[in-house]
Design a protein around this motif. Sequence first.
Motif, PDB file in Angstrom:
ATOM      1  N   ILE A   1       0.772  -1.287  -0.113  1.00 43.21           N
ATOM      2  CA  ILE A   1       0.000  -0.056  -0.026  1.00 43.21           C
ATOM      3  C   ILE A   1       0.873   1.271   0.153  1.00 43.21           C
ATOM      4  N   GLY A   2       1.135   1.823  -1.287  1.00 41.01           N
ATOM      5  CA  GLY A   2       1.995   3.110  -1.316  1.00 41.01           C
ATOM      6  C   GLY A   2       1.808   4.103  -0.585  1.00 41.01           C
ATOM      7  N   GLY A   3       2.414   5.186  -0.896  1.00 44.04           N
ATOM      8  CA  GLY A   3       2.437   6.400  -0.091  1.00 44.04           C
ATOM      9  C   GLY A   3       1.118   7.252  -0.545  1.00 44.04           C
ATOM     10  N   LYS A   4       1.508   8.419  -0.779  1.00 43.48           N
ATOM     11  CA  LYS A   4       0.662   9.500  -0.911  1.00 43.48           C
ATOM     12  C   LYS A   4      -0.231   9.266  -2.676  1.00 43.48           C
ATOM     13  N   PRO A   5      -1.408   9.829  -2.550  1.00 45.09           N
ATOM     14  CA  PRO A   5      -2.169   9.629  -3.776  1.00 45.09           C
ATOM     15  C   PRO A   5      -1.498  10.403  -5.117  1.00 45.09           C
ATOM     16  N   LEU A   6      -1.775   9.727  -6.138  1.00 45.39           N
ATOM     17  CA  LEU A   6      -0.984  10.045  -7.322  1.00 45.39           C
ATOM     18  C   LEU A   6      -1.832  11.407  -7.848  1.00 45.39           C
ATOM     19  N   GLU A   7      -1.219  12.415  -8.728  1.00 46.77           N
ATOM     20  CA  GLU A   7      -1.545  13.410  -9.320  1.00 46.77           C
ATOM     21  C   GLU A   7      -2.528  12.809 -10.415  1.00 46.77           C
ATOM     22  N   GLY A   8      -2.040  11.938 -11.087  1.00 50.57           N
ATOM     23  CA  GLY A   8      -2.848  11.368 -12.310  1.00 50.57           C
ATOM     24  C   GLY A   8      -1.969   9.878 -12.773  1.00 50.57           C
TER      25      GLY A   8
END
Length: 325
Positions: free
Chosen positions: A62-69
């Motif tokens: 479960i990766g880090g911060k949400p992606l921009e796109g």
Amino acid sequence: MNDIEKRIVELNALLHEYGHAYYVLDKPLVSDAEYDRLLNELIALEKQYPEFIYPDSPTQRIGGKPLEGFKKVTHTFPMLSLSNAFNDADLRDFDRKIRQAIGDDYSYVCELKIDGLAISLKYENGIFVQGATRGDGTVGEDITMNLKTIRAIPLRLKEPVTIEVRGEAYMPKKSFEALNIAREENGDEPFANPRNAAAGSLRQLDPKIAASRNLSTFIYAIGGDGEAYGIDSHSEMLDYLETLGFPSNKERQLCATIDDVIAFINKWTEERPNLPYEIDGIVVKVNRYAHQDELGYTAKSPRWAIAYKFPAEEVVTKVLDIDLT
Ligand SMILES: NC(=O)c1c(N)nc(OC2CCCC2)nc1O[C@@H]1CCC[C@@H]1O
């Protein structure tokens, strides 16, 4: 390698083995409590020694911060689609064309057609490095972070091979029902079907949401030519994928004749409601690679495969339970 790193390497190996047994083989080797104890030990050691965090560590699902796109990914090998058959006549017509092209010494592999979202997974030296949606078959979207949250997708293969595989990501029926109950309770729009729910989950920019959606997958193809791995047929390829640690659907069957194919379709037309996941048809593939090469491809789909589609179920309009009090 010092004792700490040795323990971290050992925990990684143990948790990959236990995760594969639980999520791919559905045959747990240890209790959930034991798995969690080992995972928590690894999380603690990685916190203390971040230099020993491996990219394919189970803690990295479960990766880090949400992606921009989502980045665009051009598939190394195009992800093809399937031509359709809707009845026995279509199937026998398909079989006649095969026989005209390659004679009559051939067999088929029949697979359940999983009603999900086609994905492509890239591994380098056995490590999962990139995952993408099918998109238009040539260009898809990089959804690696979200695919890492699918426990059935191995982060590390049993062999250090460099390979690209294709499969279907799906949401089991039970997860779909639970998700829609939760969505309605929160006043959110329920998903129309598990395929939309799976697609919606994998299009989330925050991997924590995808991680909460209990998605799974079945892998059914190698991108490019399987011969490179010493394989001569589709059924051998599916067995090979399993030895690498991929989940493949066990309901497949080798069929010597189109009559056997039709019998398989009739069986699963009956059995379909009892499956824990949605299928929208049966995929029929000529088994031997030599025959597939002879038959070749149209612009968008192989001549050696066809998808029998189940008749669309008439939508039963929901009878509103009217409160008669
Ligand atoms: N949905 C499936 O379960 C499935 C399958 N079991 N096998 C294949 O074979 C591919 C490889 C050759 C051409 C199609 N494709 C499947 O789904 C595809 C993904 C994109 C279009 C079809 O739905």
